[in-house]
Structures are given as structure tokens and as C-alpha cells.
Motif scaffolding. Structure first.
Motif, PDB file in Angstrom:
ATOM      1  N   ASP A 197      12.240  80.418  51.714  1.00 26.78           N
ATOM      2  CA  ASP A 197      11.334  81.396  52.342  1.00 26.78           C
ATOM      3  C   ASP A 197      10.549  82.193  51.294  1.00 26.78           C
ATOM      4  N   ALA A 226       0.224  79.830  53.184  1.00 24.97           N
ATOM      5  CA  ALA A 226       0.265  79.295  51.810  1.00 24.97           C
ATOM      6  C   ALA A 226      -0.251  77.855  51.763  1.00 24.97           C
ATOM      7  N   LYS A 230       8.149  88.092  45.388  1.00 23.81           N
ATOM      8  CA  LYS A 230       8.630  87.974  46.775  1.00 23.81           C
ATOM      9  C   LYS A 230       8.235  86.634  47.376  1.00 23.81           C
ATOM     10  N   LYS A 231       6.915  86.355  47.386  1.00 26.80           N
ATOM     11  CA  LYS A 231       6.428  85.077  47.905  1.00 26.80           C
ATOM     12  C   LYS A 231       5.170  84.670  47.134  1.00 26.80           C
ATOM     13  N   GLU A 249       4.259  82.306  51.327  1.00 30.02           N
ATOM     14  CA  GLU A 249       3.602  83.275  52.196  1.00 30.02           C
ATOM     15  C   GLU A 249       3.006  82.579  53.421  1.00 30.02           C
ATOM     16  N   GLN A 250       2.843  83.311  54.492  1.00 31.18           N
ATOM     17  CA  GLN A 250       2.162  82.784  55.669  1.00 31.18           C
ATOM     18  C   GLN A 250       0.758  82.338  55.269  1.00 31.18           C
ATOM     19  N   ARG A 281      -0.913  85.256  44.390  1.00 30.81           N
ATOM     20  CA  ARG A 281       0.397  85.018  43.773  1.00 30.81           C
ATOM     21  C   ARG A 281       0.597  83.508  43.718  1.00 30.81           C
ATOM     22  N   ASP A 304       1.388  82.381  47.466  1.00 31.46           N
ATOM     23  CA  ASP A 304       0.465  81.886  48.492  1.00 31.46           C
ATOM     24  C   ASP A 304      -0.287  80.628  48.081  1.00 31.46           C
TER      25      ASP A 304
END
Length: 394
Positions: free
Chosen positions: A211, A217, A129-130, A214-215, A42, A132
Motif C-alpha cells: 500500500d 499512481a 508514505k506513498k 498513491e491513488q 513522489r 505516485d
């Protein structure tokens, strides 16, 4: 309307939609035949309609199968005026992406503004949503500061002393000596304001605050260094100072991304024929020599092949990192044997031999192709509709 190339100084002010589509389709076809794998799925690409930004979107979508949001700043055509090449490129990209059932949406507006940043964040939250991966590939002549409203303009000038060297008119193939006076302190600062790292930092700050990263990213910004020949007007000049600011910003951004396990990277890429490079004294002549030497050595890469190699190395964890922490995807351009040959030819080149010892004809052809002109299988004598829609434009 009948669409032909029209110029204002070195700037092409028209673009051909069918030719631009041809350009994009050729890049897509190459990537489909040379797919790469990646953990990034994404992706936000800021500056997605031309050059390395467009290639990043093509490689991500058709090489990785990634979902992409592209931020562009382009103009649609009318009944009497063509759109920008970036508009037509994006329209062609989205048409192919939708056909192949890839998620691809585009936001058109000033990426420097808070309005576009907020609009982008809203779209990410709604659809993805998020994200990366964030690609930052902005090249602009001006910037309006999102807080102060101050407008800054970038200039291409040396710093400290006048610059004198050879250059070439790629329309007439005349080689001539050029001289450019040094930039003022205000011009240097304005160029940093436009082309430096502040906006990249603001983007990452706002994405983190919302926020939507992503974790793990990552973010990548593109830069250029180049050879000694172009140092006075580029790396040691106003644009080079701005690029150094961009590169220094990556250190601060990297610290911010550590909180989510991510990283910030600078990728130093090779010289390309672009709208900007065509207007920089010395650079068209240098690229014409570079193209000839690299092709003779079997080393040449266009934007798409360059990004394909960058992303392949990124996925394999085999990136060529220099002592300053930058990814050096310009390694082939900067090879000692390549630069040695260019220096030799540089001393020899004149108006009389420029077509023989450089690829100035290729430079000119590539320049026209940026705007959709010069493709053998496009009928430029045929009336063409300049009003082209981008399907998922917001």
C-alpha cells in the motif's frame, strides 16, 4: 590516482568522477532552464544511475521539483580502483539535489532481489508514505530469480538463422562484415528471464501489497524497437523477444493498477550511445548514421532532452500512442525521411568513407563521456580521488 580509460573488449572498466559530474551537471543545467510541470511529486526510479533512468531522475527532480528514490547497482571506488560511472553519476546528482533542497535518497543493490524491494518499500513508508510514479529502467546482463535462486544470463543473438551484416569497430573505425549464430531455446528463455517483464510485475505487486502506491499512481517502462536494419540482431532477436515480454507485461500491470485508478505505460525511446549498444553488432554503425542524419535535420535528442519531451507530453496529455498502446517517443528516429537516408548511406559506407558519411567520431566521443572522459575542461593528467561518497545512500 591518475584515471585513464581502460578496456576489456568493448567494455570500459574505469570511470572518472569529475568527468561524470560534468556530464550530470550539464543535464541538470539544461533541465533548470527548461522546466516542465507535472502532477507526479513522489517518484521511485528503478535503474536510476545511467541512461534514461538517470535522465528521468534529473528531469523529475530539477524539472518538476519531485522527491525521488533511486535504486541502483553500482560500485564505489577505492584507493586503487575506480568506481562505476553510475556511482559517480549518482553522487553528482545527489550533491546538486541536496544543494537545491530536493529530497533524494538512493538504495544500492540488486533490484531483482526481494531484499532490495523490501528495503525500498521501508524507505517509501518512512519518508514519502506513498509514491505516485514508478519508472522501470533496468538493463542487466544477468538476473538471480528472487524465489528459485536460478541465475539467468541475457545474450545478444538472432533467432532462427545466422545474422550477417556490416558493423564497425568504433575504436579503429574499421567497417567489416559480421556473422552471429542463432540463439538456442535456452538462451532465448534466459534473456526473457533477465530483460522481460517479470521483475517489473513483481515490483508493482509488492508495492501494491505494501500500500505504498498513491491513488492514480502510474508506472512507465522503457523499451526500443528500432529500424529494419537492426531487426535481426535486436527486435527480432533475443533482446527483442524480451522487450516484447516487457511490453506484454504492461497489459497485466495496467489491470492491476486500475484498482487504484492508475495506469502502466511502455515508452519506446530512440537509440542512444550506451555501454550495451556499443557491444551490439551493427548498432554502433547505425547510431553513427542516425546521429548524422538527425542532426542535419535538426531532430537529434540526447537522453535528457528525450525524457524532457516525454514528460512534457505526458503532463499535457498529448502522448503519441501507437496501435499497441505504446508511447512512441522514437517518432523522430523512425520518420520515413530519416530512415530512407540512413538506408542509402548504409549501402555506401566503407572503412574508407566511414568518417565522412557517418558521425562515428561523435559515437566514440559520446561513449567515452558515458564514463567521464573527453571533457575539455577536466584535467585528466591530474591525480584524482576515486573514493567518492553518495550522501544519502542506503
Amino acid at each position: 590516482m591518475l584515471i585513464k580509460p581502460k578496456f576489456r573488449d568493448f567494455i570500459c572498466v574505469t570511470a572518472h568522477p569529475e568527468g561524470c559530474k560534468k556530464n550530470v551537471d550539464m543535464q541538470i543545467e539544461y533541465i533548470k532552464e527548461n522546466k516542465v510541470s507535472s502532477k507526479f511529486k513522489r517518484i521511485l526510479i528503478i535503474g536510476a544511475s545511467t541512461g534514461y533512468g538517470l535522465s528521468s531522475r534529473i528531469v523529475s527532480t530539477f524539472g518538476w521539483g519531485a522527491s525521488t528514490i533511486g535504486v541502483i547497482f553500482d560500485r564505489q571506488g577505492t584507493d586503487s580502483k575506480t568506481g562505476t560511472a553510475g556511482w559517480y553519476n549518482t553522487a553528482a546528482f545527489e550533491k546538486s539535489a541536496i544543494k537545491d533542497k530536493h529530497y533524494a535518497k538512493t538504495i544500492n543493490g540488486d533490484a531483482f532481489s526481494n531484499k532490495i524491494k523490501e528495503k525500498t518499500i521501508e524507505l517509501i513508508k518512512k519518508d514519502l508514505k506513498k509514491v505516485d510514479l514508478v519508472i522501470y529502467s533496468i538493463a542487466s546482463p544477468r538476473r538471480k530469480h528472487p524465489i528459485t535462486g536460478e541465475v539467468s544470463y541475457s545474450v545478444l543473438k538472432p533467432i532462427g538463422e545466422p545474422f550477417k551484416n556490416k558493423s564497425v569497430d568504433f575504436h579503429t573505425f574499421e567497417v567489416f562484415d559480421t556473422e552471429i549464430g542463432p540463439a538456442t531455446k535456452d538462451e532465448i528463455q534466459q534473456t526473457i528471464n533477465v530483460m522481460g517483464g517479470e521483475d517489473w510485475s513483481i515490483w508493482i505487486d509488492q508495492l501494491l501489497k505494501a500500500d505504498v502506491l498513491e491513488q492514480g499512481a502510474c508506472t512507465i517502462a522503457y523499451s526500443y524497437i528500432g529500424p529494419e536494419i537492426t531487426y535481426p540482431i535486436y527486435r527480432s532477436g533475443t533482446i527483442g523477444v524480451a522487450k516484447e515480454d516487457l511490453e506484454n507485461s504492461s497489459l497485466d500491470i495496467n489491470l492491476k493498477l486500475k484498482q487504484i485508478g492508475g495506469n502502466a505505460y511502455i515508452s519506446v525511446n530512440k537509440a542512444l550511445v550506451t555501454q550495451s549498444s556499443s557491444a551490439i553488432p551493427v548498432v554502433p554503425l547505425y547510431i553513427s548514421l542516425l546521429d548524422k542524419v538527425m542532426k542535419e535535420k535538426g531532430l537529434d535528442e540526447d537522453a535528457t532532452k528525450q525524457i524532457h519531451r516525454l514528460f512534457s507530453q505526458f503532463d499535457e496529455g498529448k502522448m503519441n500512442i501507437d496501435s499497441s498502446g505504446r508511447i512512441r517517443i522514437d517518432d523522430r528516429e523512425m520518420r520515413e525521411d530519416v530512415q530512407k537516408e540512413i538506408k542509402k548511406l548504409w549501402q555506401e559506407v566503407t572503412t574508407d568513407n566511414v568518417e565522412k558519411i557517418t558521425n562515428i567520431n561523435v559515437f566514440r566521443e559520446d561513449f567515452f563521456k558515458l564514463f567521464g572522459f573527453g571533457y575539455d575542461d577536466v584535467d585528466y593528467e591530474k591525480e584524482t580521488c576515486a573514493k567518492v561518497e553518495i550522501f544519502n545512500l542506503l
